[in-house]
Each structure stands twice: as C-alpha cells, then as structure tokens.
Design an enzyme around this catalytic site. Structure first.
Site, PDB file in Angstrom:
ATOM      1  N   ASN A   1      -7.085   0.613  -1.818  1.00 12.32           N
ATOM      2  CA  ASN A   1      -6.379  -0.483  -2.559  1.00 12.32           C
ATOM      3  C   ASN A   1      -5.318   0.877  -3.351  1.00 12.32           C
ATOM      4  OD1 ASN A   1      -7.386  -3.732  -2.032  1.00 12.32           O
ATOM      5  ND2 ASN A   1      -6.504  -2.598  -0.731  1.00 12.32           N
TER       6      ASN A   1
ATOM      7  N   ASP B   1      -6.655 -11.898   1.659  1.00 10.86           N
ATOM      8  CA  ASP B   1      -6.138 -11.117   2.344  1.00 10.86           C
ATOM      9  C   ASP B   1      -5.328 -11.943   3.348  1.00 10.86           C
ATOM     10  OD1 ASP B   1      -5.238  -8.930   3.505  1.00 10.86           O
ATOM     11  OD2 ASP B   1      -6.446  -9.172   6.026  1.00 10.86           O
TER      12      ASP B   1
HETATM   13  C1  FPP Z   1      -4.540  -8.289   0.295  1.00 14.33           C
HETATM   14  O1  FPP Z   1      -4.290  -9.133   1.454  1.00 14.33           O
HETATM   15  C2  FPP Z   1      -4.636  -8.654  -1.228  1.00 14.33           C
HETATM   16  C3  FPP Z   1      -4.733  -8.153  -1.995  1.00 14.33           C
HETATM   17  C4  FPP Z   1      -5.251  -5.859  -1.793  1.00 14.33           C
HETATM   18  C5  FPP Z   1      -4.285  -8.086  -3.462  1.00 14.33           C
HETATM   19  C6  FPP Z   1      -5.545 -10.088  -3.548  1.00 14.33           C
HETATM   20  C7  FPP Z   1      -4.631 -10.144  -5.102  1.00 14.33           C
HETATM   21  C8  FPP Z   1      -4.787 -11.276  -5.865  1.00 14.33           C
HETATM   22  C9  FPP Z   1      -4.230 -12.147  -4.589  1.00 14.33           C
HETATM   23  C10 FPP Z   1      -3.791 -11.068  -7.053  1.00 14.33           C
HETATM   24  C11 FPP Z   1      -4.873 -11.684  -7.959  1.00 14.33           C
HETATM   25  C12 FPP Z   1      -6.473 -12.007  -8.096  1.00 14.33           C
HETATM   26  C13 FPP Z   1      -6.746 -12.317  -9.615  1.00 14.33           C
HETATM   27  C14 FPP Z   1      -8.630 -11.960  -9.321  1.00 14.33           C
HETATM   28  C15 FPP Z   1      -6.169 -12.451 -10.299  1.00 14.33           C
HETATM   29  P1  FPP Z   1      -2.386  -8.258   1.429  1.00 14.33           P
HETATM   30  O2  FPP Z   1      -1.932  -7.511   0.911  1.00 14.33           O
HETATM   31  O3  FPP Z   1      -2.850  -7.182   2.472  1.00 14.33           O
HETATM   32  O4  FPP Z   1      -2.050  -9.019   3.209  1.00 14.33           O
HETATM   33  P2  FPP Z   1      -1.497  -8.154   4.282  1.00 14.33           P
HETATM   34  O5  FPP Z   1      -2.844  -7.884   5.155  1.00 14.33           O
HETATM   35  O6  FPP Z   1      -0.819  -9.402   4.590  1.00 14.33           O
HETATM   36  O7  FPP Z   1      -0.689  -7.243   4.228  1.00 14.33           O
END
Ligand code: FPP
Length: 223
Positions: free
Chosen positions: A50, A2
């Site tokens: 998501n 996150d």
């Molecule tokens: C949450 O942070 C993150 C996600 C929903 C996506 C996670 C995906 C990756 C790290 C990419 C690739 C993974 C693999 C396995 C290749 P957020 O977007 O909610 O962050 P925020 O809370 O700061 O907005």
C-alpha cells in the site's frame, strides 16, 4: 477492509472520506465481534504494497491509525486485547506511531476479551520470510538442526505465534483474492466473499458470514 475508495467515489467524496468511514466500520465490527464471542479477529489495515499509493492518501491512512491509537478509550471498556502485526522496520512508520502502537498493546495486555490483530505494513510472504530468517539464525547458532524444522517451528515464528489459525476469512467489496493476507495461516480457512463495500459492512453481514460458515463441511483434507 476493502472498498473504501469506491464507497467515497460513488458519493462524490474524496478517498479520505472513504477511509474515515472505513475506520468507523472497523470500530463497530470489532466491538460487535467481541460482543458475540469471537475470540480472534484480524483486520487487514495496510499492506506492504500500500505504500505505492499517493503520498497524501498514505498520510491520511496513517493519521487515522494515529487518531485511533491516541484515543485511549478505544476498546477499553470492551476488554479487547490489541496486537499489531506486520514489519515495523519500515522508515515510513515513525517513532510516534511505533510508540502509540507499543502503548496500545501494553494498555490492553491484560484484557481477557477478543484478541484483535491489526495488520499494518503486513504481507504474508514477508511474514514467512521473517520467520525463515529467525529459524535460519537458530540453525546457524546450532540451537536447532535443519531436520528439526517442522511446520510448528515456522508457525511459532510467525507474527501470529501462539494464536489459532483463522476459521473464516471475509473479503468485502467484490474482490475474490487473498492479496497476501495470512497466506500460511489460511491454508484450511473457509472464505466468504461479499459485494458490500467495507464502509457499508454491518453487524448483520458478519452474522450472515458466520451463519454460512456454520453450514460448511470442513474436512481438512479428509473425507
Ligand atoms: C482498502 O480499500 C483500504 C485500505 C488500504 C485502508 C484501510 C484503512 C482503514 C479502514 C482505516 C483505519 C483503520 C484502523 C485500524 C483505525 P481501498 O482504498 O483499496 O478501496 P478501493 O479498492 O475501493 O479503492
């Protein structure tokens, strides 16, 4: 994993740059965890909730998964066994990604290093619901009696069937919730929270989480 969005925002970059940086951190941390002898690691890559994000962002994250999966060299030398966990009866997950997932699992099935679970379209409540459906069908077919349903029977029908429950759950980015992650499996897990945003998460943070974990006194409900 996150905090990708906030990491990008702080740098005046698009959210996609945060996810790309998050994907790089994922590879670094998975390699490091395997190197130091972690036997099982599960990363929460994409939740059942998501999909409500803007279409562009969802496509961007799916593309990162595909890039990772297409790179045949991923973790090959590290002997890491990859498994995807989640609900794959989801129209957004097209044949291309499902084939790439199946190939990645097949290609690493004989690996003897760390078991790496990648949670994709994963939700803990969905996982338990799916397990209950499987068990209910067995009852309907009279393969087992309702009275024979134990915690082990449910556990054996979770996506993580055959794997130990997690000892330690790490949540970065300053949030203090589980967000539907491994809710059955984490009943007695230890939690470690950090303000570090996922793209900034380094092996030294994993070391610190493990060090803190090693000081905990786990009683599992005993005294
Ligand atoms: C949450 O942070 C993150 C996600 C929903 C996506 C996670 C995906 C990756 C790290 C990419 C690739 C993974 C693999 C396995 C290749 P957020 O977007 O909610 O962050 P925020 O809370 O700061 O907005």
């Amino acid at each position: 994993m996150d905090g990708n969005g906030r990491w990008a925002k702080r740098r005046g970059l698009p959210r996609s740059a945060g996810h790309s940086a998050g994907a790089r951190t994922f590879k670094t941390i998975a390699r490091y965890a395997n190197k130091i002898g972690i036997k099982y690691m599960t990363v929460y890559a994409f939740s059942t909730e998501n999909w409500s994000r803007p279409k562009d962002e969802v496509n961007n994250i799916l593309e990162l998964f595909k890039q990772y999966l297409r790179d045949a060299s991923n973790f090959k030398d590290e002997n890491i066994k990859v498994k995807f966990i989640g609900d794959f009866n989801e129209p957004h997950l097209d044949d291309e990604i499902l084939t790439l997932i199946a190939d990645a699992e097949k290609n690493s099935e004989n690996a003897t290093g760390m078991h790496l679970n990648i949670a994709l379209n994963y939700g803990g409540r969905q996982e338990i619901t799916d397990a209950v459906k499987i068990v209910a069908e067995k009852v309907a077919k009279k393969e087992i009696c309702a009275n024979d349903i134990t915690e082990e029977v449910i556990a054996d029908n979770l996506y993580t069937s055959g794997q130990p429950y997690p000892d330690l759950i790490i949540r970065p980015s300053g949030e203090y919730r589980l967000s539907n992650f491994l809710i059955w499996q984490s009943a007695y897990a230890e939690f470690w929270f950090s303000d570090v945003l996922w793209p900034d998460f380094k092996p030294k943070h994993l070391d610190k989480a493990i060090e803190d974990y090693s000081m905990r006194n786990r009683r599992f409900g005993g005294i």
